[in-house]
Write a protein that holds these residues in place. Structure first.
Motif, short mmCIF file in Angstrom:
data_model
loop_
_atom_site.label_atom_id
_atom_site.label_comp_id
_atom_site.label_asym_id
_atom_site.label_seq_id
_atom_site.Cartn_x
_atom_site.Cartn_y
_atom_site.Cartn_z
N ILE A 153 12.93 -24.14 36.66
CA ILE A 153 12.09 -25.09 37.40
C ILE A 153 11.76 -26.21 36.43
CG2 ILE A 153 9.98 -25.44 38.71
CD1 ILE A 153 9.96 -22.39 39.22
N ASP A 154 12.28 -27.39 36.70
CA ASP A 154 12.12 -28.51 35.78
C ASP A 154 10.73 -29.12 35.82
OD1 ASP A 154 15.05 -28.85 34.85
OD2 ASP A 154 15.20 -28.76 37.04
N TYR A 155 10.11 -29.11 36.98
CA TYR A 155 8.76 -29.67 37.15
C TYR A 155 7.95 -28.69 37.97
CZ TYR A 155 11.46 -33.82 35.95
OH TYR A 155 12.31 -34.70 35.34
N THR A 156 6.87 -28.16 37.40
CA THR A 156 6.04 -27.16 38.07
C THR A 156 4.62 -27.69 38.22
OG1 THR A 156 7.32 -25.36 37.09
CG2 THR A 156 5.15 -24.81 37.95
N GLY A 157 4.08 -27.54 39.43
CA GLY A 157 2.69 -27.90 39.65
C GLY A 157 1.77 -26.88 39.02
N PHE A 158 1.82 -25.65 39.53
CA PHE A 158 0.94 -24.59 39.05
C PHE A 158 1.69 -23.26 39.07
CE2 PHE A 158 -1.82 -27.67 41.19
CZ PHE A 158 -2.77 -27.93 40.20
N VAL A 159 1.31 -22.37 38.17
CA VAL A 159 1.80 -20.99 38.19
C VAL A 159 0.74 -20.15 38.89
CG1 VAL A 159 2.47 -19.00 36.77
CG2 VAL A 159 3.12 -21.32 36.06
N VAL A 160 1.17 -19.30 39.82
CA VAL A 160 0.23 -18.49 40.60
C VAL A 160 0.53 -17.00 40.42
CG1 VAL A 160 -0.26 -20.26 42.34
CG2 VAL A 160 1.66 -18.69 42.70
N PRO A 161 -0.49 -16.17 40.62
CA PRO A 161 -0.27 -14.73 40.53
C PRO A 161 0.53 -14.22 41.73
CG PRO A 161 -2.50 -15.19 41.26
CD PRO A 161 -1.88 -16.52 40.92
N ASN A 162 0.97 -13.00 41.65
CA ASN A 162 1.76 -12.40 42.73
C ASN A 162 0.85 -11.94 43.87
OD1 ASN A 162 4.02 -11.51 44.06
ND2 ASN A 162 4.06 -9.53 43.04
N ARG A 163 0.24 -12.93 44.49
CA ARG A 163 -0.62 -12.70 45.64
C ARG A 163 -0.22 -13.68 46.73
NH1 ARG A 163 -6.68 -12.57 43.87
NH2 ARG A 163 -6.89 -11.68 45.94
N PHE A 164 -0.64 -13.42 47.96
CA PHE A 164 -0.26 -14.26 49.09
C PHE A 164 -1.13 -15.52 49.08
CE2 PHE A 164 0.42 -15.71 53.35
CZ PHE A 164 1.73 -15.32 53.61
N VAL A 165 -0.48 -16.68 48.86
CA VAL A 165 -1.21 -17.94 48.77
C VAL A 165 -0.92 -18.83 49.98
CG1 VAL A 165 -1.47 -17.95 46.27
CG2 VAL A 165 0.57 -18.95 47.29
N VAL A 166 -1.91 -19.62 50.35
CA VAL A 166 -1.80 -20.52 51.49
C VAL A 166 -2.43 -21.86 51.15
CG1 VAL A 166 -1.80 -18.66 53.23
CG2 VAL A 166 -3.97 -19.70 52.52
N GLY A 167 -2.16 -22.83 52.00
CA GLY A 167 -2.73 -24.16 51.85
C GLY A 167 -1.73 -25.13 51.29
N TYR A 168 -2.01 -26.40 51.46
CA TYR A 168 -1.20 -27.48 50.91
C TYR A 168 0.28 -27.31 51.26
CZ TYR A 168 -0.31 -31.44 47.90
OH TYR A 168 0.05 -32.68 47.43
N GLY A 169 0.54 -26.96 52.51
CA GLY A 169 1.90 -26.80 53.00
C GLY A 169 2.35 -25.36 53.17
N LEU A 170 1.70 -24.43 52.48
CA LEU A 170 2.08 -23.01 52.59
C LEU A 170 1.28 -22.37 53.70
CD1 LEU A 170 2.30 -23.81 49.35
CD2 LEU A 170 3.04 -21.45 49.28
N ASP A 171 1.95 -21.46 54.42
CA ASP A 171 1.30 -20.90 55.60
C ASP A 171 1.30 -19.38 55.61
OD1 ASP A 171 3.57 -20.13 58.12
OD2 ASP A 171 4.21 -20.82 56.14
N ALA A 172 0.53 -18.85 56.53
CA ALA A 172 0.54 -17.44 56.91
C ALA A 172 0.66 -17.46 58.43
CB ALA A 172 -0.73 -16.73 56.47
N ALA A 173 1.83 -17.06 58.92
CA ALA A 173 2.10 -17.06 60.37
C ALA A 173 1.83 -18.43 60.98
CB ALA A 173 1.29 -15.98 61.07
N GLY A 174 2.19 -19.50 60.25
CA GLY A 174 2.04 -20.85 60.76
C GLY A 174 0.69 -21.49 60.54
N ARG A 175 -0.29 -20.74 60.04
CA ARG A 175 -1.64 -21.28 59.83
C ARG A 175 -1.85 -21.67 58.37
NH1 ARG A 175 -5.90 -17.39 61.11
NH2 ARG A 175 -7.22 -19.21 60.97
N TYR A 176 -2.85 -22.49 58.14
CA TYR A 176 -3.35 -22.88 56.81
C TYR A 176 -2.54 -23.98 56.11
CZ TYR A 176 -5.97 -18.49 57.27
OH TYR A 176 -6.76 -17.47 57.72
N ARG A 177 -1.43 -24.45 56.66
CA ARG A 177 -0.64 -25.48 55.99
C ARG A 177 -1.45 -26.74 55.71
NH1 ARG A 177 4.91 -24.36 55.87
NH2 ARG A 177 5.71 -23.10 57.58
N ASN A 178 -2.42 -27.03 56.56
CA ASN A 178 -3.18 -28.28 56.46
C ASN A 178 -4.33 -28.24 55.47
OD1 ASN A 178 -4.48 -26.43 58.23
ND2 ASN A 178 -5.75 -28.09 59.03
N LEU A 179 -4.59 -27.12 54.84
CA LEU A 179 -5.69 -27.06 53.87
C LEU A 179 -5.37 -27.95 52.66
CD1 LEU A 179 -6.46 -23.23 53.90
CD2 LEU A 179 -7.68 -25.07 55.11
N PRO A 180 -6.34 -28.68 52.14
CA PRO A 180 -6.08 -29.57 51.01
C PRO A 180 -6.11 -28.86 49.65
CG PRO A 180 -8.35 -29.81 51.70
CD PRO A 180 -7.70 -28.85 52.67
#
Length: 192
Positions: A153-180
């Motif tokens: 990965i040449d450019y990385t925003g953030f490293v996250v733990p192995n947990r289910f993350v949402v927001g800022y485009g990422l979803d859970a069953a289509g929800r949460y993508r719009n969170l800032p």
């Protein structure tokens, strides 16, 4: 007339099942940094940003506004989840690029990299199309489940733990993508 400004953390606490990892302000600052680095790295080159739909759309929109270069954009949509939950690594192209990339410098924009199976295959497919270079920018890197360790990965925003993350485009069953912001969905038992 002055616009009403809502504090970016107002929505952070409306859902008790969310634990905020990165605030909207942290995200804005990190994307500014990435934009400056990419601008420097691609001076004098013909750059094409290729967003991997759907999750990358918010990251890509914000990132491209921070890149001070002439550039073009394109999108791909791929799937490797034949049963809906586990990546097979066999990539099916659902939406291909609209324009050729031969002779251009391509920066693939992804929302999150975890196992790396789908992305490794996608990069191989793009690599066969004659681009001068292909690099990867991922908003999030979740290295723990990585199967394809050689994926760079040449450019990385953030490293996250192995947990289910949402927001800022990422979803859970289509929800949460719009969170800032980026949050752990604490009510989710599934780790991805």
């Amino acid at each position: 007339m002055e616009a009403i400004q809502t504090p970016s953390n107002v929505t952070e606490f409306t859902d008790p099942s969310l634990e905020v990892l990165f605030s909207a302000e942290q995200i804005r600052e990190r994307i500014r940094e990435l934009g400056r680095t990419i601008t420097s790295d691609y001076q004098g080159k013909e750059l094409v940003l290729v967003g991997v739909l759907k999750g990358s759309c918010i990251f890509m929109a914000d990132l491209m506004r921070e890149i001070d270069l002439p550039l073009t954009i394109d999108f791909m949509s791929v799937s490797s989840y034949k049963d809906g939950t586990v990546s097979t690594g066999d990539v099916e192209i659902l939406k291909d690029l609209s324009n050729p990339i031969r002779g251009k410098h391509v920066l693939v924009i992804e929302d999150i990299v975890d196992t790396g199976l789908t992305l490794t295959r996608l990069l191989e497919i793009l690599g066969s199309r004659g681009a001068d270079s292909i690099r990867l920018a991922s908003f999030l890197d979740k290295p723990e489940p990585r199967i394809k360790k050689e994926l760079v990965i040449d450019y990385t925003g953030f490293v996250v733990p192995n947990r289910f993350v949402v927001g800022y485009g990422l979803d859970a069953a289509g929800r949460y993508r719009n969170l800032p912001f980026i949050a752990v969905l604490t009510s989710a038992e599934t780790k991805t």
